[in-house]
Scaffold this motif. Structure first.
Motif, PDB file in Angstrom:
ATOM      1  N   ARG A  40      38.973  22.994 -22.195  1.00  0.00           N
ATOM      2  CA  ARG A  40      37.948  23.520 -23.169  1.00  0.00           C
ATOM      3  C   ARG A  40      36.700  23.093 -23.242  1.00  0.00           C
ATOM      4  NH1 ARG A  40      40.417  24.749 -28.137  1.00  0.00           N
ATOM      5  NH2 ARG A  40      38.958  26.296 -28.366  1.00  0.00           N
ATOM      6  N   ALA A  41      36.659  21.729 -22.738  1.00  0.00           N
ATOM      7  CA  ALA A  41      35.288  21.118 -22.952  1.00  0.00           C
ATOM      8  C   ALA A  41      35.183  20.002 -21.576  1.00  0.00           C
ATOM      9  CB  ALA A  41      35.330  20.358 -24.193  1.00  0.00           C
ATOM     10  N   THR A  42      34.003  19.848 -21.213  1.00  0.00           N
ATOM     11  CA  THR A  42      33.593  18.959 -20.345  1.00  0.00           C
ATOM     12  C   THR A  42      32.568  18.048 -20.723  1.00  0.00           C
ATOM     13  OG1 THR A  42      32.053  20.287 -19.079  1.00  0.00           O
ATOM     14  CG2 THR A  42      34.431  20.381 -18.514  1.00  0.00           C
ATOM     15  N   ALA A  43      32.413  16.755 -20.248  1.00  0.00           N
ATOM     16  CA  ALA A  43      31.451  15.932 -20.544  1.00  0.00           C
ATOM     17  C   ALA A  43      30.783  15.217 -19.316  1.00  0.00           C
ATOM     18  CB  ALA A  43      31.769  14.851 -21.585  1.00  0.00           C
ATOM     19  N   LEU A  44      29.734  15.059 -19.115  1.00  0.00           N
ATOM     20  CA  LEU A  44      29.288  14.166 -17.959  1.00  0.00           C
ATOM     21  C   LEU A  44      28.258  13.140 -18.554  1.00  0.00           C
ATOM     22  CD1 LEU A  44      28.796  14.836 -14.389  1.00  0.00           C
ATOM     23  CD2 LEU A  44      26.449  14.232 -15.695  1.00  0.00           C
ATOM     24  N   ALA A  45      28.293  11.929 -18.176  1.00  0.00           N
ATOM     25  CA  ALA A  45      27.714  10.707 -18.635  1.00  0.00           C
ATOM     26  C   ALA A  45      26.700  10.461 -17.465  1.00  0.00           C
ATOM     27  CB  ALA A  45      28.332   9.777 -19.071  1.00  0.00           C
ATOM     28  N   CYS A  46      25.446   9.859 -17.943  1.00  0.00           N
ATOM     29  CA  CYS A  46      24.470   9.770 -16.615  1.00  0.00           C
ATOM     30  C   CYS A  46      23.734   8.451 -17.457  1.00  0.00           C
ATOM     31  CB  CYS A  46      23.352  10.645 -16.538  1.00  0.00           C
ATOM     32  SG  CYS A  46      23.781  11.992 -15.615  1.00  0.00           S
ATOM     33  N   SER A  47      23.237   7.375 -16.609  1.00  0.00           N
ATOM     34  CA  SER A  47      22.557   6.371 -17.230  1.00  0.00           C
ATOM     35  C   SER A  47      21.220   6.081 -16.344  1.00  0.00           C
ATOM     36  CB  SER A  47      23.424   4.969 -17.030  1.00  0.00           C
ATOM     37  OG  SER A  47      24.716   5.317 -17.997  1.00  0.00           O
ATOM     38  N   GLY A  48      20.375   5.509 -17.150  1.00  0.00           N
ATOM     39  CA  GLY A  48      19.209   5.210 -16.288  1.00  0.00           C
ATOM     40  C   GLY A  48      18.145   4.699 -17.140  1.00  0.00           C
ATOM     41  N   PRO A  49      16.891   4.501 -16.635  1.00  0.00           N
ATOM     42  CA  PRO A  49      15.623   3.937 -17.311  1.00  0.00           C
ATOM     43  C   PRO A  49      15.377   4.757 -18.483  1.00  0.00           C
ATOM     44  CG  PRO A  49      15.053   4.381 -15.366  1.00  0.00           C
ATOM     45  CD  PRO A  49      16.364   4.885 -15.312  1.00  0.00           C
ATOM     46  N   ALA A  50      15.085   4.318 -19.542  1.00  0.00           N
ATOM     47  CA  ALA A  50      14.693   4.920 -20.890  1.00  0.00           C
ATOM     48  C   ALA A  50      13.255   5.444 -20.666  1.00  0.00           C
ATOM     49  CB  ALA A  50      14.551   4.071 -22.082  1.00  0.00           C
ATOM     50  N   PRO A  51      12.872   6.807 -21.101  1.00  0.00           N
ATOM     51  CA  PRO A  51      11.753   7.385 -20.928  1.00  0.00           C
ATOM     52  C   PRO A  51      10.607   6.690 -21.264  1.00  0.00           C
ATOM     53  CG  PRO A  51      12.911   8.640 -22.540  1.00  0.00           C
ATOM     54  CD  PRO A  51      14.064   7.396 -21.913  1.00  0.00           C
ATOM     55  N   LEU A  52      10.664   5.900 -22.536  1.00  0.00           N
ATOM     56  CA  LEU A  52       9.595   5.236 -23.050  1.00  0.00           C
ATOM     57  C   LEU A  52       9.286   3.626 -22.512  1.00  0.00           C
ATOM     58  CD1 LEU A  52       9.631   6.628 -26.659  1.00  0.00           C
ATOM     59  CD2 LEU A  52       8.362   7.455 -24.749  1.00  0.00           C
ATOM     60  N   GLY A  53      10.203   3.473 -21.506  1.00  0.00           N
ATOM     61  CA  GLY A  53      10.245   1.862 -21.056  1.00  0.00           C
ATOM     62  C   GLY A  53      10.835   0.783 -21.738  1.00  0.00           C
ATOM     63  N   ASP A  54      11.754   1.339 -22.710  1.00  0.00           N
ATOM     64  CA  ASP A  54      12.315   0.091 -23.525  1.00  0.00           C
ATOM     65  C   ASP A  54      13.813   0.031 -23.344  1.00  0.00           C
ATOM     66  OD1 ASP A  54      12.981   2.902 -24.363  1.00  0.00           O
ATOM     67  OD2 ASP A  54      12.902   2.629 -26.498  1.00  0.00           O
ATOM     68  N   GLY A  55      14.083  -0.231 -21.791  1.00  0.00           N
ATOM     69  CA  GLY A  55      15.318  -0.732 -21.341  1.00  0.00           C
ATOM     70  C   GLY A  55      16.300   0.565 -20.793  1.00  0.00           C
ATOM     71  N   PRO A  56      17.546   0.393 -20.684  1.00  0.00           N
ATOM     72  CA  PRO A  56      18.462   1.327 -20.271  1.00  0.00           C
ATOM     73  C   PRO A  56      18.665   2.521 -21.389  1.00  0.00           C
ATOM     74  CG  PRO A  56      19.668  -0.463 -20.991  1.00  0.00           C
ATOM     75  CD  PRO A  56      18.341  -0.886 -21.307  1.00  0.00           C
ATOM     76  N   ALA A  57      19.138   3.698 -20.832  1.00  0.00           N
ATOM     77  CA  ALA A  57      19.347   4.766 -21.566  1.00  0.00           C
ATOM     78  C   ALA A  57      20.788   5.366 -21.239  1.00  0.00           C
ATOM     79  CB  ALA A  57      18.305   5.855 -21.609  1.00  0.00           C
ATOM     80  N   ASP A  58      21.277   6.019 -21.676  1.00  0.00           N
ATOM     81  CA  ASP A  58      22.463   6.903 -21.586  1.00  0.00           C
ATOM     82  C   ASP A  58      22.405   8.335 -22.193  1.00  0.00           C
ATOM     83  OD1 ASP A  58      24.701   4.954 -20.354  1.00  0.00           O
ATOM     84  OD2 ASP A  58      23.468   3.767 -22.091  1.00  0.00           O
ATOM     85  N   PRO A 136      19.446   5.056 -26.396  1.00  0.00           N
ATOM     86  CA  PRO A 136      18.989   5.105 -27.986  1.00  0.00           C
ATOM     87  C   PRO A 136      18.477   6.526 -28.095  1.00  0.00           C
ATOM     88  CG  PRO A 136      17.444   3.877 -26.613  1.00  0.00           C
ATOM     89  CD  PRO A 136      18.698   4.089 -25.750  1.00  0.00           C
ATOM     90  N   ALA A 137      18.050   6.569 -29.180  1.00  0.00           N
ATOM     91  CA  ALA A 137      17.677   7.582 -29.903  1.00  0.00           C
ATOM     92  C   ALA A 137      16.519   8.211 -29.270  1.00  0.00           C
ATOM     93  CB  ALA A 137      17.323   7.686 -31.427  1.00  0.00           C
ATOM     94  N   SER A 138      15.443   7.178 -28.726  1.00  0.00           N
ATOM     95  CA  SER A 138      14.322   7.386 -28.075  1.00  0.00           C
ATOM     96  C   SER A 138      14.469   8.093 -26.822  1.00  0.00           C
ATOM     97  CB  SER A 138      13.369   6.199 -27.890  1.00  0.00           C
ATOM     98  OG  SER A 138      13.891   5.394 -27.483  1.00  0.00           O
ATOM     99  N   ALA A 139      15.604   8.147 -26.323  1.00  0.00           N
ATOM    100  CA  ALA A 139      15.832   8.563 -25.002  1.00  0.00           C
ATOM    101  C   ALA A 139      15.975  10.144 -25.159  1.00  0.00           C
ATOM    102  CB  ALA A 139      17.200   7.927 -24.310  1.00  0.00           C
ATOM    103  N   GLY A 140      15.952  10.637 -26.171  1.00  0.00           N
ATOM    104  CA  GLY A 140      15.978  12.057 -26.363  1.00  0.00           C
ATOM    105  C   GLY A 140      14.691  12.598 -25.632  1.00  0.00           C
ATOM    106  N   TYR A 141      13.539  11.762 -25.540  1.00  0.00           N
ATOM    107  CA  TYR A 141      12.411  12.190 -25.118  1.00  0.00           C
ATOM    108  C   TYR A 141      12.470  12.671 -23.593  1.00  0.00           C
ATOM    109  CZ  TYR A 141       9.943  10.756 -29.113  1.00  0.00           C
ATOM    110  OH  TYR A 141       9.082  10.780 -30.349  1.00  0.00           O
ATOM    111  N   LEU A 142      13.637  12.422 -22.894  1.00  0.00           N
ATOM    112  CA  LEU A 142      14.065  12.582 -21.484  1.00  0.00           C
ATOM    113  C   LEU A 142      13.912  14.336 -21.431  1.00  0.00           C
ATOM    114  CD1 LEU A 142      16.917  10.547 -20.452  1.00  0.00           C
ATOM    115  CD2 LEU A 142      14.701  10.652 -19.543  1.00  0.00           C
ATOM    116  N   PHE A 143      14.519  14.896 -22.505  1.00  0.00           N
ATOM    117  CA  PHE A 143      14.268  16.513 -22.623  1.00  0.00           C
ATOM    118  C   PHE A 143      12.848  17.025 -22.557  1.00  0.00           C
ATOM    119  CE2 PHE A 143      18.571  14.789 -23.446  1.00  0.00           C
ATOM    120  CZ  PHE A 143      19.195  15.459 -22.392  1.00  0.00           C
ATOM    121  N   ALA A 144      12.122  16.220 -22.816  1.00  0.00           N
ATOM    122  CA  ALA A 144      10.629  16.710 -22.796  1.00  0.00           C
ATOM    123  C   ALA A 144      10.225  16.972 -21.343  1.00  0.00           C
ATOM    124  CB  ALA A 144       9.712  15.610 -23.584  1.00  0.00           C
ATOM    125  N   GLU A 145      10.775  16.355 -20.330  1.00  0.00           N
ATOM    126  CA  GLU A 145      10.719  16.436 -18.861  1.00  0.00           C
ATOM    127  C   GLU A 145      11.236  17.804 -18.479  1.00  0.00           C
ATOM    128  OE1 GLU A 145      11.444  12.644 -16.857  1.00  0.00           O
ATOM    129  OE2 GLU A 145      11.098  11.587 -18.414  1.00  0.00           O
TER     130      GLU A 145
END
Length: 173
Positions: A40-58, A136-145
């Protein structure tokens, strides 16, 4: 339009950014359901560099039928779905906070109030809730891309890159 499996259950998409953003890997897959109702639900996780250059993001992408609660749990939201919070976010905004392409269709997402350690976006795709949760919260900026989500239940690209398991699918959220 929601597609159905041979047993009559709806087929839940497994959304994955494709192509993956530079430096990103798939770090886990999860689902919710049971033998009677099916997935009834699926989840997919991804990891990579944070969009603002402040370390890793998930990022965890969740597709779910209404009333399951997987997306709200990962987003740190109360209840089993984000309907009320999404309605408030939509009423307060003059437009969507993010616009991505999901299964070939332009799809708006709205930022919903979440704990300070993450950002959460919610919307609808194929008649189901779609959540995008980023740490982290700042990784949400990925969705501006320019983000394009592909349903891995339709086709798995042979070039998909896998990384170490995400802690967020194992209870850290």
């Amino acid at each position: 339009m929601t597609s159905h499996t041979a047993n009559g259950h709806s087929r839940i998409p497994l959304w994955c950014p494709w192509p993956l953003l530079p430096g990103w890997t798939v770090t886990g897959v999860g689902w919710a359901g049971d033998e009677r109702a099916g997935v009834r639900a699926t989840a997919l996780a991804c990891s990579g560099p944070a969009p603002l250059g402040d370390g890793p993001a998930d990022v965890v992408l969740v597709a779910e039928e209404p009333g399951v609660g997987l997306g709200t749990r990962l987003a740190g939201l109360p209840g089993l779905d984000c309907g009320e919070l999404l309605g408030s976010a939509m009423a307060a905004a003059s437009g969507a906070h993010a616009k991505i392409k999901v299964g070939g269709h332009p799809t708006p997402l709205w930022s919903v109030k979440s704990p300070a350690d993450r950002s959460a976006y919610a919307g609808e795709a194929r008649g189901m809730w779609l959540y995008a949760v980023a740490w982290p919260a700042s990784a949400g900026y990925l969705f501006a891309e320019h983000v394009v989500l592909h349903d891995l239940s339709d086709w798995v690209p042979p070039e998909l890159v896998y990384g170490a398991p995400s802690p967020y699918l194992h209870g850290r959220a």
